[in-house]
Design an enzyme around this catalytic site. Sequence first.
Site, short mmCIF file in Angstrom:
data_model
loop_
_atom_site.label_atom_id
_atom_site.label_comp_id
_atom_site.label_asym_id
_atom_site.label_seq_id
_atom_site.Cartn_x
_atom_site.Cartn_y
_atom_site.Cartn_z
N ASP A 118 0.81 -1.22 0.00
CA ASP A 118 0.00 0.00 0.00
C ASP A 118 0.85 1.27 0.00
OD1 ASP A 118 1.00 -0.02 2.56
OD2 ASP A 118 -0.95 0.09 3.57
N GLY A 119 2.16 1.11 -0.06
CA GLY A 119 3.04 2.27 -0.12
C GLY A 119 3.67 2.66 1.20
N GLU A 120 3.21 2.08 2.31
CA GLU A 120 3.78 2.44 3.61
C GLU A 120 5.23 1.94 3.71
OE1 GLU A 120 1.32 0.98 6.74
OE2 GLU A 120 -0.36 2.29 6.24
N ARG A 142 13.12 26.91 4.72
CA ARG A 142 13.02 28.26 4.16
C ARG A 142 11.69 28.93 4.49
NH1 ARG A 142 15.40 27.10 -1.84
NH2 ARG A 142 14.69 25.00 -1.34
N GLN A 143 10.71 28.15 4.93
CA GLN A 143 9.44 28.73 5.39
C GLN A 143 9.57 28.92 6.90
OE1 GLN A 143 6.61 29.34 3.31
NE2 GLN A 143 5.51 30.27 5.01
N ASP A 146 23.81 37.11 -3.39
CA ASP A 146 23.13 38.29 -2.85
C ASP A 146 23.77 38.63 -1.52
OD1 ASP A 146 21.86 36.58 -0.84
OD2 ASP A 146 20.51 35.96 -2.44
N LYS A 188 22.04 43.38 -8.08
CA LYS A 188 21.14 43.42 -9.23
C LYS A 188 20.69 44.86 -9.48
CE LYS A 188 18.16 40.11 -9.47
NZ LYS A 188 16.97 39.24 -9.22
N ARG A 245 18.24 47.09 -12.02
CA ARG A 245 17.22 47.05 -13.06
C ARG A 245 17.45 48.20 -14.04
NH1 ARG A 245 13.11 44.30 -14.30
NH2 ARG A 245 13.23 43.07 -12.39
N ASP A 258 26.86 29.45 -2.32
CA ASP A 258 25.62 29.67 -1.57
C ASP A 258 25.35 28.45 -0.71
OD1 ASP A 258 23.41 31.03 -0.69
OD2 ASP A 258 22.39 31.09 -2.64
#
Length: 281
Positions: free
Chosen positions: A34-36, A86-87, A158, A181, A183, A207
């Site tokens: 079942d994927g478990e 990152r959240q 950055d 950066k 513009r 990075d």
Amino acid sequence: MKVISTEKSQILAARIATALNTTMVDVKFSRFPDGELYLEAGELDDETVIVGSVTESDALVQLLLLIDACEGSQNHLVLPYMGYARQDKRFRDGEPISARAIARLFKNGVEDCITVNIHEPSVLKYFPVPATNISLAGDMGACIGTMGLSNPLILAPDDGALAFAQGVAAAGGWDCDHLEKTRLSGIEVKMAPKKLCAASRPVVIVDDIISTGGTIATAAKMLYQQGATDVYAGCVHGVLIGGAYVHLKASGIRDVFCSDTIERGCSRLSAAVSIAAALRS
């Protein structure tokens, strides 16, 4: 002390065991119809280092199962790469603080936690156990030192990544700057080092994470236009989604390298020695 790992972190875990002069715990991994997920750990020790990068949902579940299987041991958790980090805050109403949700999962079964170049160090406060973040800046600098580059310019993509780039550059006494950066119009953007000149020298863009590689690929093309002899890209965590490696190479980047926090073909530096040192401290 023994070392045990999830499937996705077994090479790094084995290197950590070597650095600690100890052995690995054998683990059998399988999946139910079942994927478990299922696993069975071999003989444990009184003290165990559990290694597992959270790269996707299965890796997270496997890590939680592994922690539970090590019940009865004094467990030290190593999260080489922590997905969702990152959240780290709520940007819009209704969003979860995903980093907090993941960190809270490690409330039971571990004594402490080590992370590696976590994207936002403030995430450490969400762990319910003592958590320490280590940096591979020096290790990356040592790796660059073996590449035979003459007078390289170390560039952060950055200003937020500048501190990491400075740590990398310090290992070799190299120049360091970050990309700025500008513009030029509604559709045209220029990227160039903020203070230093890239002309007639190799450039290494560094990075903590490379995901899609879009910004670095764009920067590489512009650096060549500004006279850079060669452009390289290095990171700690090589997420490299959506064909990022090929995208970077197609942009003219001579070489792409990362660590083994996420095990890739371009993992050319290891986090093992730094993690082992943190475990001993």
